[in-house]
Design an enzyme around this catalytic site. Sequence first.
Site, PDB file in Angstrom:
ATOM      1  N   ASP A 139       0.416  54.604 -14.412  1.00  0.00           N
ATOM      2  CA  ASP A 139      -0.450  53.797 -15.266  1.00  0.00           C
ATOM      3  C   ASP A 139      -0.169  52.307 -15.124  1.00  0.00           C
ATOM      4  OD1 ASP A 139      -2.336  53.903 -17.620  1.00  0.00           O
ATOM      5  OD2 ASP A 139      -0.672  52.861 -18.585  1.00  0.00           O
ATOM      6  N   GLU A 155      -2.786  53.268 -10.601  1.00  0.00           N
ATOM      7  CA  GLU A 155      -3.900  52.710 -11.359  1.00  0.00           C
ATOM      8  C   GLU A 155      -3.736  51.196 -11.332  1.00  0.00           C
ATOM      9  OE1 GLU A 155      -6.046  52.194 -15.646  1.00  0.00           O
ATOM     10  OE2 GLU A 155      -3.894  52.029 -15.407  1.00  0.00           O
TER      11      GLU A 155
HETATM   12  C1  BGC Z   1      -5.082  53.902 -19.361  1.00  0.00           C
HETATM   13  C2  BGC Z   1      -5.667  53.631 -20.715  1.00  0.00           C
HETATM   14  C3  BGC Z   1      -4.568  53.087 -21.621  1.00  0.00           C
HETATM   15  C4  BGC Z   1      -3.853  51.898 -20.976  1.00  0.00           C
HETATM   16  C5  BGC Z   1      -2.611  51.532 -21.683  1.00  0.00           C
HETATM   17  C6  BGC Z   1      -4.634  52.531 -18.952  1.00  0.00           C
HETATM   18  O1  BGC Z   1      -4.959  51.907 -17.917  1.00  0.00           O
HETATM   19  O2  BGC Z   1      -5.984  54.460 -18.462  1.00  0.00           O
HETATM   20  O3  BGC Z   1      -6.278  54.757 -21.262  1.00  0.00           O
HETATM   21  O4  BGC Z   1      -5.124  52.691 -22.831  1.00  0.00           O
HETATM   22  O5  BGC Z   1      -3.496  52.175 -19.654  1.00  0.00           O
HETATM   23  O6  BGC Z   1      -1.631  52.497 -21.428  1.00  0.00           O
END
Ligand code: BGC
Length: 549
Positions: A207, A249
Site C-alpha cells: 500500500d 500501489e
Molecule cells: C488504499 C486506500 C487507503 C489508503 C490509506 C490506499 O491507497 O487503497 O483504501 O485508504 O491507502 O491506507
Amino acid sequence: MAPLPPPGGPDWYKDAIFYQLHVKTFCDSDGDGIGDFRGLTGKLDYIRDLGVTCLWLLPMYPSPFRDDGYDIADYCSIHPGYGSMDDFRAFLDAAHVRGMRVITELVLNHTSDQHQWFKEARSSRDHPRRDWYVWSDSDDRYPGVRIIFTDTERSNWAWDPVTKQYYWHRFFSHQPDLNFENPAVREEIWNVMKFWLDVGVDGFRVDAVPYLIEREGTSCENLPETHDVLKFLRRRLDEHYTSKVLLAEANQWPEDVRHYFGDNDEFHMAFHFPLMPRMFMALRLEDRKPLVEIVERTPPIPDSCQWGIFLRNHDELTLEMVTEVERDYMYEEYARDPVARINVGIRRRLAPLLEGDRRRIELMNGLLMSLPGSPFMYYGDEIGMGDNIYLGDRNGVRTPMQWNGGWNGGFSSADPERLAQPVISNALYGYQAVNVESQRRADHSLLNWTRRLIQARKSSPVFSRGSISFLKPVNHRVLAYLRALDREQVLVVCNLASTAQAVQLDLSEQAGALPIEMFGKSVFPRIGTSPYVLTLGPYEFFWFKLRRL
Ligand code: BGC
C-alpha cells in the site's frame, strides 16, 4: 502438511488473473453480519470457476476500521470478526488446492493510531519507540506536500496534545506515518512480511509506497531513499523465498512508477494507474487517443516484471493522474451528481459508471483482458453489481456480494440492520435483480460471458507476455492493436463509439494470415496487401488469432 502452492514458474504473476475482494463483505458463515474466512472458503469454487488464479484480500487485520482496515492495529493477527488464524490457514490451503494463489495487504507507510507502537511512541518524548514515527515542533515542515484525502484533511501534520508535538500523516490523521529512516522500523516491517510468508501467502499488494521517506524541499514522493527501503525489503525477500510477488500501489505517472520495478530489484508488479481513467475517457470521447498516448508513453519494464491493470477497485476511480481539463471532463461525464465525487475521484462501481450498458461493460472488460499487464477484477463486477454513493467515504463500492435473490442477497443470515454494510436493494442493481445464482443459470449472463472472456484470454500467452503495437486507422473511433509473442499474433479491434463504424486497417505486414475470431472460431477473409476492411456495431470488439500459412 500444507498443500504446495499452485504450479507455475517464479513469474507466475505474469499469467495470473487477479480477483480483489473484501472478506468483510463477501460471505458471512456464522450469521453475525460480517463476512469471514469460512464463508469465503465456501465460495472458492465459484471464484476458481470464473477463471481466477490469484486472490487479493483487502486488509484482514485487527483495526478500529476508521479506514476500513487500512488503519492496522496489529499486523500479525486476523480481525476477530473474520475468524481465527486457523480459519485463515484453512482458507489458504483450500485456495492453493484449487490452483489459486493469495496475496494480502502490506500497509507499511502508516499504522492506526491505535497500534501499540504508536500508543508507546506518543506516551512520552523519551520513549524508545518515539522515533518510529515522524515528529515535529511545528507544522510547517515539508511545505507544499499535497494532501491525499482532500475531503477530510487540511494538513499532513496532526497535533498530539500529550507530548505537545505534531506527527506526520499522508492519509487520515488517525494514520500516523512510520519513520523509515529508523532501521528498526524496516526490520520490523520485514518481520511482518516474514510472518505472513511463513504462513504461506504468495505475496503482497504493498500500500501507498511512494511516501515512505520525507525530505525538506521535495514533494516527499518517489524519493531515492524510499526506493532504498523498498530494495532492502526485496533483497530480504529474495534471500529467503522464491515465487512470491510484490505489487506496488504507486499512484504516479508511468515514468515515476517505472522506478519501482528498479533493475528487477524492487517490485515484480505495479498498478498502471494513469491507464485506467484514460480507458473511461477514450470510451466517452469515442476516440482512442488518450489510451494510445498513455500506453505509448509507458516505458519498458524488466522482463520478469509486469503491470497490473484494472477498471475499478475498492477506492474511488482516482483522477490524480490526469490533467485538470481531463478531470473536469471525467467529472462532468461520469459523476454529474456531486455526491458521486470524493477526494480527487469518483466513488462508483463499473456497471453504474457505464449506465448499466452491457455493450460498454463488455468492451471495457475486453480491454482489461487484452491490454498489456495482468488483469485485476473487482468482486461483484463480474455480475454487474451497483453501488451506494450515500454510504460515506468509499463504502458505497464495498457492499455485500450478491449471491442470490433471497435474504440479504445470500450474503448473511443476520438481520439486515446488523450487516457490516447494507446490501444494494434498488430495482436496477439490487440483489433481487443482480445476483450470482440467476446469472449462473443464464447462458448469456454477464457472469457466463465474463467466464468465456477469461478463457479466451488464457488461451493465448500473447495477452500476458506479448508486445503491443497500435494500428492507427483514419477512423479514430476504432482502437486496434496487435499483441505478439514469438510467432503468435492476436489482432484486437474495438469500436469505442455508440454508432456502427467501418475501418480500414493496414495489415500488409500480416498479408497471407487468416484471422480466426477467438470467441466463435469463425474464419474471416484472408489478409491481403490492400487495406483490411471491417465493420463493427456499437461498442463491438473482436479478437482475432492470426493464423499463418
Ligand atoms: C488504499 C486506500 C487507503 C489508503 C490509506 C490506499 O491507497 O487503497 O483504501 O485508504 O491507502 O491506507
